[in-house]
Design an enzyme around this catalytic site. Structure first.
Site, PDB file in Angstrom:
ATOM      1  N   SER A 235       0.804  -1.233   0.000  1.00 39.52           N
ATOM      2  CA  SER A 235       0.000   0.000   0.000  1.00 39.52           C
ATOM      3  C   SER A 235       0.832   1.276   0.000  1.00 39.52           C
ATOM      4  O   SER A 235       0.320   2.331  -0.342  1.00 39.52           O
ATOM      5  CB  SER A 235      -0.931   0.016   1.216  1.00 39.52           C
ATOM      6  OG  SER A 235      -0.176  -0.075   2.405  1.00 39.52           O
TER       7      SER A 235
ATOM      8  N   ASP B  10      -4.050   7.779   7.813  1.00 39.23           N
ATOM      9  CA  ASP B  10      -4.840   6.810   8.570  1.00 39.23           C
ATOM     10  C   ASP B  10      -3.882   6.102   9.522  1.00 39.23           C
ATOM     11  O   ASP B  10      -2.695   6.433   9.567  1.00 39.23           O
ATOM     12  CB  ASP B  10      -5.642   5.861   7.651  1.00 39.23           C
ATOM     13  CG  ASP B  10      -4.781   4.876   6.871  1.00 39.23           C
ATOM     14  OD1 ASP B  10      -3.609   4.680   7.216  1.00 39.23           O
ATOM     15  OD2 ASP B  10      -5.304   4.288   5.895  1.00 39.23           O
TER      16      ASP B  10
ATOM     17  N   HIS C 250      -0.940   4.639   7.353  1.00 35.95           N
ATOM     18  CA  HIS C 250      -0.338   5.266   6.169  1.00 35.95           C
ATOM     19  C   HIS C 250      -0.098   6.756   6.345  1.00 35.95           C
ATOM     20  O   HIS C 250      -0.885   7.447   6.987  1.00 35.95           O
ATOM     21  CB  HIS C 250      -1.247   5.045   4.945  1.00 35.95           C
ATOM     22  CG  HIS C 250      -1.535   3.613   4.676  1.00 35.95           C
ATOM     23  ND1 HIS C 250      -2.705   3.002   5.072  1.00 35.95           N
ATOM     24  CD2 HIS C 250      -0.787   2.648   4.080  1.00 35.95           C
ATOM     25  CE1 HIS C 250      -2.678   1.721   4.715  1.00 35.95           C
ATOM     26  NE2 HIS C 250      -1.517   1.476   4.116  1.00 35.95           N
TER      27      HIS C 250
END
Ligand SMILES: *[C@@H]1O[C@H](CO)[C@@H](O)[C@H](O)[C@H]1NC(C)=O
Ligand SMILES: *[C@@H]1O[C@H](CO)[C@@H](O)[C@H](O)[C@H]1NC(C)=O
Length: 349
Positions: A34, A324, A327
């Site tokens: 990610s 978040d 991240h």
């Protein structure tokens, strides 16, 4: 003699200029998790997604793209710094085609890792399949540009690999499969072995300029700090030591392959240091909050838990290191990318 001196100098300068231009990076090709997925998971049947608000809130036209951030991610900034384009599109996104992918493409998948067991947890794209897509891409590129020009692009492109965090936090420390099979040291060596095979395959497929990313201080991710609340919510030092240890192994791999493989230009892009600097001294970078994330309560929300109706989401993500609980914000991504461009990636400019 003097009569010829100036034209000769001009000739040499011109030749050097041609060499410099032809050696520039024309394309960024991305593999991993990610940290560098620009939207592939939108087209995968998994719960690890971010193609909804408030993700992408600060992206151009405020659009959620499947990037796990409020805006652009690390590799977008790298592409821009190399004068290519401001964003790197996702391979599975049908709104793009080989024309756009010629100058950069991401095969990365959020939730993925080096280990197949990791990508199985949330049914995302395993690393071997990212490579399979890459081979398909090579074929398309050769059709599109012609074999010779495609090979030039492929050998001068910058390949970026960013993975590993999920192998520890989603796999080894959560599931019994690998933990019962390997000691943590053995597991690290197992992952390094996979990284090695992966790099060797890229090399055999024509890749030369390759950047291998290190792990950030994973014990400082808000998600991990949140499990440490009894102890004041500080960074989990054992996770940070693990990241440092693993990074040393990756660095040793990079040094070894550079000695062994003719023509390879492999660099280790270690973001651990710059991330630590930001977390230890946030004000110097213009941040106000490092311990909690912008989205939701900032302690656990990511993917579907980070949603537009959460009343706690912060107003100004630029004040936060993390978007978040797992991240970084666009602002952090930009700082980390700038650091890489000036350090590990400087050899490619
Ligand atoms: C890719 O799409 C663009 C329009 O978005 C189009 O102009 C171009 O011809 C397409 N390229 C190929 C190879 O299909
Ligand atoms: C991961 O799975 C693929 C496909 O089944 C297999 O080819 C590969 O060897 C596996 N990798 C490891 C390290 O087990």
């Amino acid at each position: 003699m003097a009569k010829h001196a100036i034209p000769l100098l001009i000739l040499i300068r011109t030749m050097l200029e041609i060499l410099r231009i032809s050696a520039a990076v024309p394309s960024i090709i991305v593999f991993g998790d990610s940290s560098v997925d620009s939207g592939n998971n939108n087209y995968v049947s998994t719960i690890v997604k971010s193609n909804f608000e408030p993700y992408g809130r600060d992206y151009k036209d405020g659009r959620p793209t499947g990037r796990f951030s409020n805006g652009r991610i690390f590799t977008d900034f790298i592409s821009e710094a190399f004068g290519i384009k401001p964003t790197v599109p996702a391979y599975l996104d049908p709104t793009y085609n080989i024309t756009e992918f010629t100058t950069g493409v991401s095969f990365a998948s959020a939730g993925s890792g080096y280990d197949n067991v990791t990508s199985d947890v949330f049914s995302v794209i395993p690393l071997w399949k990212e490579l399979k897509y890459y081979k398909e891409y090579q074929w398309q590129l050769k059709n599109y540009l012609g074999k010779k020009e495609a090979e030039r692009f492929l050998s001068e492109a910058l390949y970026m690999i960013s993975s590993g965090t999920n192998d520890f936090v989603e796999n080894y420390y959560m599931l019994p499969v690998r933990a019962s099979e390997y000691s943590i040291e053995e597991f690290q060596n197992f992952l390094v072995g996979i990284a090695r095979s992966f790099i060797m395959e890229l090399y055999q497929l024509g890749g030369r300029k390759i950047s291998l990313a290190g792990l950030p201080p994973i014990g400082c991710l808000p998600m991990e700090r949140n499990t440490n609340l009894m102890l004041g919510g500080g960074c989990i030092e054992s996770y940070n030591s693990l990241a440092k240890e693993f990074n040393q192994k990756l660095q040793a791999l990079v040094e070894k392959l550079n000695k062994e493989q003719v023509g390879i230009q492999l660099v280790f892009s270690n973001s651990y240091g710059i991330f630590s600097d930001i977390i230890q001294n946030p004000n110097a970078f213009g941040f106000e909050n490092t311990a909690t994330a912008c989205c939701g309560t900032g302690t656990f929300e990511m993917s579907y838990a980070c949603d537009r109706y959460n009343p706690f989401t912060c107003k100004d993500a630029n004040k936060y290191v993390f978007w978040d609980a797992f991240h970084a914000t666009q602002k952090t991504n930009g700082i980390v990318a700038d650091h890489a461009v000036k350090n590990s990636l400087a050899v490619f400019r």
